[in-house]
Enzyme design. Structure first.
Site, PDB file in Angstrom:
ATOM      1  N   ASP A   1      25.577  42.089  21.110  1.00  9.68           N
ATOM      2  CA  ASP A   1      24.204  42.170  21.636  1.00  9.68           C
ATOM      3  C   ASP A   1      24.229  42.043  23.159  1.00  9.68           C
ATOM      4  O   ASP A   1      23.476  42.723  23.866  1.00  9.68           O
ATOM      5  CB  ASP A   1      23.347  41.056  21.035  1.00  9.68           C
ATOM      6  CG  ASP A   1      23.534  40.977  19.535  1.00  9.68           C
ATOM      7  OD1 ASP A   1      22.765  41.598  18.795  1.00  9.68           O
ATOM      8  OD2 ASP A   1      24.508  40.329  19.109  1.00  9.68           O
TER       9      ASP A   1
ATOM     10  N   ARG B   1      25.287  45.333  24.452  1.00 10.49           N
ATOM     11  CA  ARG B   1      24.178  46.306  24.368  1.00 10.49           C
ATOM     12  C   ARG B   1      23.156  46.042  25.478  1.00 10.49           C
ATOM     13  O   ARG B   1      22.642  46.978  26.098  1.00 10.49           O
ATOM     14  CB  ARG B   1      23.505  46.199  22.998  1.00 10.49           C
ATOM     15  CG  ARG B   1      24.377  46.746  21.874  1.00 10.49           C
ATOM     16  CD  ARG B   1      23.819  46.381  20.507  1.00 10.49           C
ATOM     17  NE  ARG B   1      24.561  47.060  19.443  1.00 10.49           N
ATOM     18  CZ  ARG B   1      24.603  46.625  18.185  1.00 10.49           C
ATOM     19  NH1 ARG B   1      23.953  45.534  17.825  1.00 10.49           N
ATOM     20  NH2 ARG B   1      25.289  47.292  17.277  1.00 10.49           N
TER      21      ARG B   1
ATOM     22  N   HIS C   1      22.883  36.199  16.017  1.00  6.27           N
ATOM     23  CA  HIS C   1      23.159  37.635  16.045  1.00  6.27           C
ATOM     24  C   HIS C   1      22.245  38.229  14.973  1.00  6.27           C
ATOM     25  O   HIS C   1      22.600  38.313  13.803  1.00  6.27           O
ATOM     26  CB  HIS C   1      24.628  37.907  15.713  1.00  6.27           C
ATOM     27  CG  HIS C   1      24.938  39.372  15.538  1.00  6.27           C
ATOM     28  ND1 HIS C   1      24.699  40.307  16.506  1.00  6.27           N
ATOM     29  CD2 HIS C   1      25.459  40.049  14.486  1.00  6.27           C
ATOM     30  CE1 HIS C   1      25.071  41.502  16.056  1.00  6.27           C
ATOM     31  NE2 HIS C   1      25.524  41.373  14.831  1.00  6.27           N
TER      32      HIS C   1
ATOM     33  N   ARG D   1      20.351  41.032   8.286  1.00  4.55           N
ATOM     34  CA  ARG D   1      21.659  40.414   8.176  1.00  4.55           C
ATOM     35  C   ARG D   1      21.575  39.151   7.324  1.00  4.55           C
ATOM     36  O   ARG D   1      22.490  38.819   6.581  1.00  4.55           O
ATOM     37  CB  ARG D   1      22.184  40.059   9.560  1.00  4.55           C
ATOM     38  CG  ARG D   1      22.465  41.272  10.417  1.00  4.55           C
ATOM     39  CD  ARG D   1      23.183  40.871  11.681  1.00  4.55           C
ATOM     40  NE  ARG D   1      23.373  42.023  12.561  1.00  4.55           N
ATOM     41  CZ  ARG D   1      22.519  42.369  13.507  1.00  4.55           C
ATOM     42  NH1 ARG D   1      21.421  41.674  13.703  1.00  4.55           N
ATOM     43  NH2 ARG D   1      22.759  43.405  14.269  1.00  4.55           N
TER      44      ARG D   1
END
Ligand code: ADP
Length: 310
Positions: free
Chosen positions: A145, A148, A172, A85
């Protein structure tokens, strides 16, 4: 509440679809550099509205965002397979300078919700380029996250993810911190819950879950190119917390005055989200390893701020 979405690609349209089905808004305006794409998504999503609560879903340009209470920014370039990212940063910063400039002329009073990756640094970029107070520039951060983490823990322990109270903090991305030390099943610490139910939450199992959370995006991207349903629902959830002045505790990103000795760093902590945006932040008890990991995460992000400041 009227919601603007700038960047109506996979993430922006998934967010609009989640908002339409959940009834999160009264009106959604989709804006994209590709006007045909925004228009096609708006039509398609509006055809789901008869199966949900009434709302208007339409495409428009920046002028049509006037009066929006929240503007979601999901514009940008896609994360490529294998690309971190953070590697996206340079490519997206240039796009944001232009987008934020245009938005400030039309909707300077909105709350901004940033979803483009790397999201912490793009949140920093929006705050810098807009000059808005940090509580009104929110990044989706680790909301996904955290979701998850709860799904994987819930699956393993055999309980609903909504009954798992556990957070992922920090970036993140690769340096994110899954906080195990205070994770709870209901109001029972998870290690205790595992013992009570005859399960084993070994160090190996914990590492397996932490790695699966950290690598979820890479796994999904290698299978289908990008991730969007989970983050779309997460964005709808944040919008609802703001629109309904819920004061919900959500792990979201914003420029934070100080974290583990690192100043002015955009990252996620559990935060109270309501009508004014971020109303307060929580500072959870962390064990020594988690504190060190959070400091490292903060330093990783802070080390890249220069790419936006320059
Ligand atoms: P993601 O999976 O992150 O949603 P997409 O490529 O599907 O990625 O969507 C990003 C969207 O952002 C694209 O539809 C693209 O046209 C849009 N976009 C890129 N730059 C701009 C810009 N300057 N203004 C508005 N939209 C933009």
């Amino acid at each position: 509440m009227k919601i603007g979405i700038v960047g109506s690609g996979m993430v922006g349209s998934a967010a609009a679809y989640a908002m339409a089905l959940r009834g999160s808004a009264s009106e959604i305006v989709l804006v994209d550099r590709n006007a045909d794409l925004a228009s096609a998504h708006a039509q398609d999503i509006s055809h789901a509205v008869p199966f949900a609560d009434p709302m208007v879903v339409r495409a428009g340009d920046y002028a049509d965002l006037a009066g929006a209470g929240i503007v979601v920014i999901s514009a940008g370039v896609n994360q490529q397979p294998g690309e971190t990212r953070l590697a996206l940063l340079g490519r997206n910063a240039a796009v944001f300078r232009e987008v934020v400039g245009a938005l400030m002329k039309v909707v300077p009073d909105a709350i901004y919700l940033v979803a483009s990756n790397p999201v912490d640094l793009m949140t920093y970029a929006v705050q810098r380029f807009s000059g808005l107070p940090t509580e009104r520039v929110i990044g989706s951060g680790t909301i996904l996250d955290t979701a998850r983490f709860r799904v994987l823990l819930g699956d393993y322990l055999g309980i609903a993810p909504s009954s798992v109270h556990a957070y992922v903090l920090g970036e993140h991305g690769d340096s994110e911190v899954a906080v195990w030390s205070s994770a709870m099943a209901g109001n029972v610490p998870i290690a205790e819950f595992a013992t009570q139910t005859g399960q084993h939450l070994t160090d190996e199992k914990r590492s397996e879950i932490t790695d699966a959370v950290r690598n979820a995006a890479y796994t999904i991207i290698s299978g289908k190119g990008s991730t969007y349903y989970g983050i779309g629902a997460g964005l709808a959830r944040i919008v609802e917390a703001i629109a309904g002045d819920e004061r919900a505790v959500l792990s979201v990103s914003t420029v934070t005055e100080e974290v583990e000795g690192v100043n002015a760093v955009p990252l996620s902590l559990p935060r109270i989200v309501g009508a004014k945006g971020i109303m307060a932040e929580l500072r959870p008890d962390l064990d020594e390893g988690e504190r060190a990991a959070l400091r490292k995460s903060a330093e990783t992000i802070a080390g890249l701020k220069g790419a936006i400041d320059s």
